[in-house]
Design a protein around this motif. Sequence first.
Motif, PDB file in Angstrom:
ATOM      1  N   GLU A 155      10.284  76.214  -2.711  1.00 40.63           N
ATOM      2  CA  GLU A 155      10.410  75.320  -1.549  1.00 40.63           C
ATOM      3  C   GLU A 155       9.014  75.315  -0.787  1.00 40.63           C
ATOM      4  O   GLU A 155       8.830  74.400  -0.206  1.00 40.63           O
ATOM      5  CB  GLU A 155      11.703  75.808  -0.739  1.00 40.63           C
ATOM      6  CG  GLU A 155      12.767  74.854  -0.596  1.00 40.63           C
ATOM      7  CD  GLU A 155      13.309  74.581  -1.889  1.00 40.63           C
ATOM      8  OE1 GLU A 155      13.746  73.388  -1.994  1.00 40.63           O
ATOM      9  OE2 GLU A 155      13.278  75.606  -2.712  1.00 40.63           O
ATOM     10  N   THR A 211      19.161  74.596   1.232  1.00 42.62           N
ATOM     11  CA  THR A 211      18.180  73.512   1.513  1.00 42.62           C
ATOM     12  C   THR A 211      18.507  72.045   0.768  1.00 42.62           C
ATOM     13  O   THR A 211      18.686  71.012   1.352  1.00 42.62           O
ATOM     14  CB  THR A 211      16.938  73.839   1.615  1.00 42.62           C
ATOM     15  OG1 THR A 211      16.720  75.091   2.524  1.00 42.62           O
ATOM     16  CG2 THR A 211      15.967  72.720   2.275  1.00 42.62           C
ATOM     17  N   GLN A 212      18.646  72.258  -0.622  1.00 37.34           N
ATOM     18  CA  GLN A 212      18.804  71.401  -1.609  1.00 37.34           C
ATOM     19  C   GLN A 212      20.108  70.570  -1.430  1.00 37.34           C
ATOM     20  O   GLN A 212      20.432  69.363  -1.296  1.00 37.34           O
ATOM     21  CB  GLN A 212      18.559  71.695  -2.757  1.00 37.34           C
ATOM     22  CG  GLN A 212      16.949  72.203  -3.289  1.00 37.34           C
ATOM     23  CD  GLN A 212      17.166  73.107  -4.383  1.00 37.34           C
ATOM     24  OE1 GLN A 212      17.937  73.386  -5.293  1.00 37.34           O
ATOM     25  NE2 GLN A 212      16.024  73.833  -4.521  1.00 37.34           N
ATOM     26  N   LEU A 216      13.598  68.116  -0.144  1.00 39.75           N
ATOM     27  CA  LEU A 216      13.123  68.889   0.821  1.00 39.75           C
ATOM     28  C   LEU A 216      13.837  68.497   2.158  1.00 39.75           C
ATOM     29  O   LEU A 216      14.534  67.305   2.308  1.00 39.75           O
ATOM     30  CB  LEU A 216      11.873  68.623   1.136  1.00 39.75           C
ATOM     31  CG  LEU A 216      10.972  69.030  -0.263  1.00 39.75           C
ATOM     32  CD1 LEU A 216       9.244  68.675   0.334  1.00 39.75           C
ATOM     33  CD2 LEU A 216      11.170  70.279  -0.491  1.00 39.75           C
ATOM     34  N   GLY A 227      16.862  78.194  -0.875  1.00 34.78           N
ATOM     35  CA  GLY A 227      16.379  76.978  -1.460  1.00 34.78           C
ATOM     36  C   GLY A 227      17.484  75.966  -1.817  1.00 34.78           C
ATOM     37  O   GLY A 227      17.562  74.915  -1.712  1.00 34.78           O
TER      38      GLY A 227
END
Length: 363
Positions: free
Chosen positions: A274, A16-17, A192, A13
């Motif tokens: 997420e 990804t951020q 996202l 997560g």
Amino acid sequence: MKFAFIIQGEGRGHQTQAISLAEMLMSNGHEVAVALVGTINPKKLPVLLEEKGNFKMETFQSPSLVYDPKTKALSLPKTVKNALPNLRKYISSIRKIKRIIDQHQPDIIINFYDFLGGLYTAFCNPKAQVMCIGHQYLLLNRNFNHPKNHWFDKQIVNFNTRITALGADKLLALSFSEFPSDKGIITVPPLLRNELVYYSTENHGYILVYLTQAELVSEIFEYAKENSKVQFEVFVDKVINEVPGNVHINPISSSVFIQKMTKCSGIISTAGFESICEAMYLGKPALMVPIKKHYEQLCNAHDAERAGAGIYAPRIDVNLFMEYLKQDTIRNHQDWINQSESIFMRELGLNNVASNSEKILQI
């Protein structure tokens, strides 16, 4: 503006951020000079960052939270036991962070929930502004409604979160939906993956299942055997040989998972931040079943239910979820999530970056 990232590399997560924010910054003409990635094994970059990270990266050894293999609950004794033998290595990591950041001289440092990133800020007092990003900071907000009867779990999770935020100028708390901000804790939309906007959604009638605890899949099998007309697409990190005919097992894959999500009627999940945010963006309702004794997932489930993402249940109850899917109660969350870029540009102060701002969080 020039940015440096410090990324907790054990959580997909946070990775990804960081990737999403980097793309946002670079598309607006800013520079991500370097990303320092904390991992258990500093000789190897996390796969997601290696594949998707479009910026220079350096690794350092960082402690990670240890979870009980059976309950998946955070184990404070095991976390401390694993960290103590590596204290000298962690001190070296803080020195490495300082050396590299001093070399690049960024205007703003973003810490994506790394423990040593917080200690670096506290002890090294960098000249750059320091901001922290993560959904865990919402749990520090005095307006957040914590689950009852979990006082000790709350203290453990929030203690770790406060360490990551030592000396920070601002905390950006990722939230499922709009939420009142608190002093120094600003509520912002999720970060996202950008490719979500390119997917069109359909409903092929199957239930998508994502379980981080493989043992829970037996509950899906029991329902599937008695309800052969209901189809399931299951993602689980375990080889399973005998499955009902209406259940398809998929190996863990983020790209295939999103593709399957766009065509499902709903998702059953263990309440990872997420995956629930992605389901909300795509308009897919969720049944959220946190792993037992996993306090952060429990908070996610209750807060996502508040935000209208779906329903919380203490166990996998497919009948309950099927009844819920018959109701047209899913809210449109794209408006909130689509504000992400404008809100982040504002909160990062890219047009008017303050200098020498007072450090608001100290322990």
